[in-house]
Design a protein around this motif. Structure first.
Motif, PDB file in Angstrom:
ATOM      1  N   ASN A  68       0.823  -1.198   0.000  1.00 34.26           N
ATOM      2  CA  ASN A  68       0.000   0.000   0.000  1.00 34.26           C
ATOM      3  C   ASN A  68       0.868   1.262   0.000  1.00 34.26           C
ATOM      4  OD1 ASN A  68      -2.135   1.730   0.152  1.00 34.26           O
ATOM      5  ND2 ASN A  68      -3.155   0.645   1.798  1.00 34.26           N
ATOM      6  N   SER A  69       1.928   1.252   0.812  1.00 32.31           N
ATOM      7  CA  SER A  69       2.772   2.455   0.840  1.00 32.31           C
ATOM      8  C   SER A  69       3.505   2.627  -0.486  1.00 32.31           C
ATOM      9  CB  SER A  69       3.759   2.440   2.009  1.00 32.31           C
ATOM     10  OG  SER A  69       3.898   1.188   2.552  1.00 32.31           O
ATOM     11  N   LEU A  70       3.763   1.507  -1.146  1.00 27.50           N
ATOM     12  CA  LEU A  70       4.405   1.578  -2.468  1.00 27.50           C
ATOM     13  C   LEU A  70       3.457   2.249  -3.470  1.00 27.50           C
ATOM     14  CD1 LEU A  70       7.216   0.388  -3.206  1.00 27.50           C
ATOM     15  CD2 LEU A  70       5.974  -1.346  -4.513  1.00 27.50           C
ATOM     16  N   ILE A  71       2.205   1.830  -3.438  1.00 27.37           N
ATOM     17  CA  ILE A  71       1.202   2.443  -4.324  1.00 27.37           C
ATOM     18  C   ILE A  71       1.093   3.935  -4.038  1.00 27.37           C
ATOM     19  CG2 ILE A  71      -1.249   2.526  -4.914  1.00 27.37           C
ATOM     20  CD1 ILE A  71      -1.463  -0.390  -4.456  1.00 27.37           C
ATOM     21  N   ARG A  72       1.045   4.250  -2.745  1.00 32.02           N
ATOM     22  CA  ARG A  72       0.937   5.637  -2.342  1.00 32.02           C
ATOM     23  C   ARG A  72       2.115   6.464  -2.866  1.00 32.02           C
ATOM     24  NH1 ARG A  72      -3.027   6.086   1.338  1.00 32.02           N
ATOM     25  NH2 ARG A  72      -2.935   3.864   1.749  1.00 32.02           N
ATOM     26  N   LEU A  73       3.316   5.888  -2.751  1.00 30.77           N
ATOM     27  CA  LEU A  73       4.512   6.567  -3.226  1.00 30.77           C
ATOM     28  C   LEU A  73       4.410   6.808  -4.728  1.00 30.77           C
ATOM     29  CD1 LEU A  73       7.370   7.493  -2.303  1.00 30.77           C
ATOM     30  CD2 LEU A  73       8.201   5.298  -3.158  1.00 30.77           C
ATOM     31  N   ALA A  74       3.905   5.789  -5.429  1.00 33.57           N
ATOM     32  CA  ALA A  74       3.748   5.911  -6.883  1.00 33.57           C
ATOM     33  C   ALA A  74       2.786   7.043  -7.218  1.00 33.57           C
ATOM     34  CB  ALA A  74       3.242   4.594  -7.454  1.00 33.57           C
ATOM     35  N   ILE A  75       1.706   7.132  -6.447  1.00 32.17           N
ATOM     36  CA  ILE A  75       0.705   8.172  -6.721  1.00 32.17           C
ATOM     37  C   ILE A  75       1.286   9.562  -6.483  1.00 32.17           C
ATOM     38  CG2 ILE A  75      -1.479   9.150  -5.912  1.00 32.17           C
ATOM     39  CD1 ILE A  75      -2.367   6.242  -5.400  1.00 32.17           C
ATOM     40  N   VAL A  76       2.012   9.707  -5.394  1.00 35.12           N
ATOM     41  CA  VAL A  76       2.615  11.004  -5.084  1.00 35.12           C
ATOM     42  C   VAL A  76       3.632  11.385  -6.164  1.00 35.12           C
ATOM     43  CG1 VAL A  76       4.061  12.228  -3.432  1.00 35.12           C
ATOM     44  CG2 VAL A  76       2.230  10.772  -2.614  1.00 35.12           C
ATOM     45  N   THR A  77       4.404  10.387  -6.590  1.00 32.90           N
ATOM     46  CA  THR A  77       5.379  10.640  -7.644  1.00 32.90           C
ATOM     47  C   THR A  77       4.687  11.060  -8.927  1.00 32.90           C
ATOM     48  OG1 THR A  77       6.661   8.858  -6.663  1.00 32.90           O
ATOM     49  CG2 THR A  77       7.408   9.690  -8.790  1.00 32.90           C
ATOM     50  N   LEU A  78       3.592  10.352  -9.229  1.00 28.37           N
ATOM     51  CA  LEU A  78       2.830  10.642 -10.435  1.00 28.37           C
ATOM     52  C   LEU A  78       2.347  12.092 -10.434  1.00 28.37           C
ATOM     53  CD1 LEU A  78       2.247   8.615 -12.649  1.00 28.37           C
ATOM     54  CD2 LEU A  78      -0.054   8.364 -11.747  1.00 28.37           C
ATOM     55  N   ALA A  79       1.968  12.564  -9.236  1.00 30.85           N
ATOM     56  CA  ALA A  79       1.477  13.930  -9.114  1.00 30.85           C
ATOM     57  C   ALA A  79       2.583  14.932  -9.448  1.00 30.85           C
ATOM     58  CB  ALA A  79       0.946  14.177  -7.703  1.00 30.85           C
ATOM     59  N   GLY A  80       3.832  14.528  -9.296  1.00 31.85           N
ATOM     60  CA  GLY A  80       4.927  15.444  -9.534  1.00 31.85           C
ATOM     61  C   GLY A  80       5.512  15.359 -10.935  1.00 31.85           C
ATOM     62  N   VAL A  81       4.970  14.455 -11.756  1.00 32.93           N
ATOM     63  CA  VAL A  81       5.509  14.300 -13.115  1.00 32.93           C
ATOM     64  C   VAL A  81       5.111  15.510 -13.960  1.00 32.93           C
ATOM     65  CG1 VAL A  81       5.307  12.925 -15.215  1.00 32.93           C
ATOM     66  CG2 VAL A  81       5.518  11.789 -13.002  1.00 32.93           C
ATOM     67  N   PRO A  82       6.063  16.098 -14.689  1.00 35.00           N
ATOM     68  CA  PRO A  82       5.752  17.267 -15.532  1.00 35.00           C
ATOM     69  C   PRO A  82       4.711  16.927 -16.595  1.00 35.00           C
ATOM     70  CG  PRO A  82       8.111  16.890 -15.406  1.00 35.00           C
ATOM     71  CD  PRO A  82       7.464  15.725 -14.765  1.00 35.00           C
ATOM     72  N   SER A  83       3.893  17.908 -16.926  1.00 28.49           N
ATOM     73  CA  SER A  83       2.768  17.622 -17.803  1.00 28.49           C
ATOM     74  C   SER A  83       3.211  17.212 -19.203  1.00 28.49           C
ATOM     75  CB  SER A  83       1.829  18.818 -17.859  1.00 28.49           C
ATOM     76  OG  SER A  83       2.530  19.961 -18.273  1.00 28.49           O
ATOM     77  N   ILE A  84       4.381  17.697 -19.637  1.00 29.15           N
ATOM     78  CA  ILE A  84       4.833  17.319 -20.985  1.00 29.15           C
ATOM     79  C   ILE A  84       5.106  15.817 -21.045  1.00 29.15           C
ATOM     80  CG2 ILE A  84       7.253  17.904 -20.467  1.00 29.15           C
ATOM     81  CD1 ILE A  84       5.552  18.252 -23.893  1.00 29.15           C
ATOM     82  N   VAL A  85       5.539  15.259 -19.911  1.00 30.25           N
ATOM     83  CA  VAL A  85       5.774  13.811 -19.869  1.00 30.25           C
ATOM     84  C   VAL A  85       4.453  13.059 -20.030  1.00 30.25           C
ATOM     85  CG1 VAL A  85       6.660  11.894 -18.494  1.00 30.25           C
ATOM     86  CG2 VAL A  85       7.819  14.106 -18.455  1.00 30.25           C
ATOM     87  N   PHE A  86       3.405  13.572 -19.395  1.00 24.94           N
ATOM     88  CA  PHE A  86       2.083  12.970 -19.599  1.00 24.94           C
ATOM     89  C   PHE A  86       1.684  13.086 -21.066  1.00 24.94           C
ATOM     90  CE2 PHE A  86       1.534  13.406 -14.988  1.00 24.94           C
ATOM     91  CZ  PHE A  86       1.002  12.165 -14.702  1.00 24.94           C
ATOM     92  N   GLY A  87       2.000  14.233 -21.669  1.00 25.22           N
ATOM     93  CA  GLY A  87       1.688  14.424 -23.079  1.00 25.22           C
ATOM     94  C   GLY A  87       2.368  13.373 -23.939  1.00 25.22           C
ATOM     95  N   LEU A  88       3.664  13.164 -23.685  1.00 22.38           N
ATOM     96  CA  LEU A  88       4.402  12.168 -24.461  1.00 22.38           C
ATOM     97  C   LEU A  88       3.875  10.760 -24.206  1.00 22.38           C
ATOM     98  CD1 LEU A  88       7.978  13.662 -24.016  1.00 22.38           C
ATOM     99  CD2 LEU A  88       6.753  13.334 -26.182  1.00 22.38           C
ATOM    100  N   PHE A  89       3.523  10.496 -22.941  1.00 25.09           N
ATOM    101  CA  PHE A  89       2.948   9.203 -22.585  1.00 25.09           C
ATOM    102  C   PHE A  89       1.647   8.983 -23.358  1.00 25.09           C
ATOM    103  CE2 PHE A  89      -0.165   6.934 -19.910  1.00 25.09           C
ATOM    104  CZ  PHE A  89       0.474   5.723 -19.760  1.00 25.09           C
ATOM    105  N   GLY A  90       0.799  10.023 -23.366  1.00 26.73           N
ATOM    106  CA  GLY A  90      -0.468   9.931 -24.088  1.00 26.73           C
ATOM    107  C   GLY A  90      -0.243   9.709 -25.571  1.00 26.73           C
ATOM    108  N   LEU A  91       0.747  10.415 -26.120  1.00 24.09           N
ATOM    109  CA  LEU A  91       1.074  10.259 -27.542  1.00 24.09           C
ATOM    110  C   LEU A  91       1.479   8.822 -27.821  1.00 24.09           C
ATOM    111  CD1 LEU A  91       1.723  11.523 -30.359  1.00 24.09           C
ATOM    112  CD2 LEU A  91       4.037  11.926 -29.495  1.00 24.09           C
ATOM    113  N   GLY A  92       2.346   8.299 -26.965  1.00 28.14           N
ATOM    114  CA  GLY A  92       2.846   6.940 -27.180  1.00 28.14           C
ATOM    115  C   GLY A  92       1.765   5.895 -26.984  1.00 28.14           C
ATOM    116  N   VAL A  93       1.012   6.029 -25.912  1.00 25.98           N
ATOM    117  CA  VAL A  93       0.079   4.953 -25.558  1.00 25.98           C
ATOM    118  C   VAL A  93      -1.263   5.109 -26.262  1.00 25.98           C
ATOM    119  CG1 VAL A  93      -1.211   3.856 -23.683  1.00 25.98           C
ATOM    120  CG2 VAL A  93       1.167   4.533 -23.341  1.00 25.98           C
TER     121      VAL A  93
END
Lengths: 261, 282
Positions: free
Chosen positions: B96-121
């Motif tokens: 559970n703490s691992l999932i939580r860490l992942a979520i917090v990290t995800l919140a800090g990912v720059p939006s352009i990275v999400f853009g590239l992720f969306g483009l790829g996936v």
């Protein structure tokens, strides 16, 4: 070990526990608790804070199931059925064994919806039938006259003592045979406490009541039998009048005379 | 001595707070003052002309609205579902703490990275192409952490007494959650989520690569169509447009509309919260 001999010969035992151990993770909270609880009597569990009386109470309707890493050993039978046997329907168990908590916890809904909550989740949809159950339960809990004109008002607007009686009504609405009360009056003023105690006296004709209390006068006033817990052990159980006048164990005597705890 | 230190700290904090308010106030004032001149019915209801130098921004407003609706539709059920699992069902252990860490990290990912992720996936791998679907999914991924954290918090804020009482009356776990936890926490969930989505509505990078078009002559018909969007439109007008210096009013107008849209979302969130607060208070 509690001998049968402290009870009258033909008295029916509703709950029997034998060598119950309880663990919070690695910490053992209850040691070999063997206790009989007679039908339609009030049994008080007393003892200093942390003695395991509440833990034991919460074993009786398996509320401890919700605590992670907790573990029960031994046997607890209600009406001769082991409630920790695999395949036990906890929902059925809790219909049979109601509970009232230390801190009154009405739902932030109307008084009616609070009492109707139990019957509703158990499938009662008929409004007329629900109304009957609500009225009957509120009357049994001696609060009907105070709330009958505002059944649809929010229960949070009631006083602390009224809230607690509402919670008792809510528990009764499910139709239990046994009522567990975890320090039901400890957060209330003396007058409300008295009303709860009177109520317990009325309910004992129809229900088997197990009450945890840290207030010895209360135990003496409301209960027929008293079990004294200390550091996770059951020290002594006997008729209340006997416990408070002539206990067999030194520890019990020390506790009830206020030498510790 | 102590008293002077206290006074000093108070003054210091007060100055900081005023400074923040001042900065935000100035930005708002600037946008409203300059944007107001561009605002008229034609601006919000017609298509752009001369590459956005004239005309309106109607399709960009519609596009952003579609994206917001799409993002809500995808992220709200996922985020709330995940939060219910984390708060109510998951073992509070290492996983559970691992999932939580992942979520917090995800919140800090720059939006352009999400853009590239969306483009790829979504755009390439799933084959949705640049589309409302791909854009909404990308924005949804970006706001998921916000929604999960907000929802989990409001679930955990429900007093233990309600849970105990429900279970003791013979409710199953799901009955307890459905009848005695969700009704009290839903307002907090929705409010937190909408605030997150409001922020996403103003993001440029994620939609740049997954959905946004600078100019489309027609409104989208299906979720597989591209759309125009306010943040991207603003980005182009302000930085890529050959007449960027001479169409300031168009830029300010677009910014103002975007601001009003986000403000509207926040206002909606506040109203929802007020409504539920009145209904359930304890």
């Amino acid at each position: 070990m509690v001998e049968q001999s402290i009870y009258p010969k033909n008295m029916e035992m509703v709950i029997t526990t034998s060598q119950v151990n309880f663990f919070y993770g690695p910490t053992q909270a209850l040691f070999d608790i063997s206790l009989l609880i007679p039908a339609q009597q009030v049994t008080a569990l007393i003892g200093p804070s942390g003695c395991g009386k509440s833990t034991f109470l919460r074993c009786l309707n398996r509320m401890n199931d919700t605590i992670p890493h907790s573990r029960v050993e031994g046997e607890i039978s209600i009406n001769r059925k082991n409630i920790y046997a695999p395949g036990t329907d906890v929902v059925e168990l809790r219909k049979e064994v109601g509970m009232v908590f230390q801190k009154s916890n009405p739902f932030p809904k109307s008084i009616f919806d609070n009492v109707a909550y139990g019957p509703r989740i158990h499938g009662e949809k008929d409004h007329k039938r629900l109304s009957e159950i609500v009225e009957q339960s509120l009357q049994q809990a001696a609060i009907w006259d105070e709330v009958k004109d505002r059944l649809h008002a929010n229960a949070m607007g009631l006083s602390g003592g009224q809230q607690q009686r509402l919670c008792i009504a809510r528990a009764l609405a499910v139709g239990p045979k046994i009522l567990l009360m975890d320090e039901p009056a400890s957060a209330l003023d003396p007058k409300s406490t008295m009303r709860i105690e009177d109520l317990i006296g009325e309910l004992r004709t129809n229900y088997t009541i197990v009450i945890v209390t840290h207030n010895m006068q209360q135990a003496a006033r409301v209960s027929d039998y008293t079990a004294f817990f200390y550091e996770g052990h059951l020290i002594e159980c006997d008729a209340t009048s006997k416990i408070f006048t002539n206990p067999r164990q030194k520890q019990t005597e020390d506790y009830i005379t206020g030498r510790f705890g | 001595m102590n008293n002077t230190a206290d006074k000093f700290i108070l003054l210091f904090l007060r100055i900081i707070t005023y400074a923040i308010v001042l900065i935000i106030g100035y930005i708002l004032f600037d946008i409203i003052k300059n944007g107001f001149t561009a605002l008229n019915w034609q601006f919000v209801s017609s298509f752009p002309r001369r590459s956005g130098a004239a005309g309106g921004i109607f399709p960009a407003i519609i596009g952003t609205l579609y994206l917001v609706v799409g993002t809500i539709a995808v992220s709200l059920p996922l985020g709330i579902g995940g939060a219910i699992y984390l708060a109510e069902y998951a073992d509070q252990g290492r996983f559970n703490s691992l999932i939580r860490l992942a979520i917090v990290t995800l919140a800090g990912v720059p939006s352009i990275v999400f853009g590239l992720f969306g483009l790829g996936v979504f755009v390439l791998f799933c084959g949705f192409g640049p589309s409302i679907l791909a854009g909404s999914l990308t924005l949804a991924c970006m706001v998921l952490p916000t929604i999960i954290v907000a929802s989990e918090e409001s679930l955990r804020a429900v007093p233990k007494g309600f849970r105990d009482a429900s279970l003791a009356l013979g409710a199953t776990k799901w009955e307890m959650i459905r009848t005695n936890i969700l009704p009290y926490s839903i307002s907090g969930m929705i409010t937190g989520s909408i605030l997150g989505i409001g922020r996403a509505a103003g993001e440029t990078a994620p939609i740049l690569l997954t959905v946004a078009a600078f100019y489309l002559p027609k409104l989208p018909k299906t979720v597989f169509d591209q759309v125009m969007a306010l943040p991207y439109h603003l980005y182009i007008l302000a930085t890529q447009h050959p007449e960027a210096d001479r169409i300031r009013h168009m830029q300010y107008g677009t910014a103002l509309i975007l601001l009003l849209l986000v403000l509207g979302l926040s206002l909606g969130a506040i109203l929802i919260r007020k409504h539920f607060r009145k209904k359930f208070r304890w």
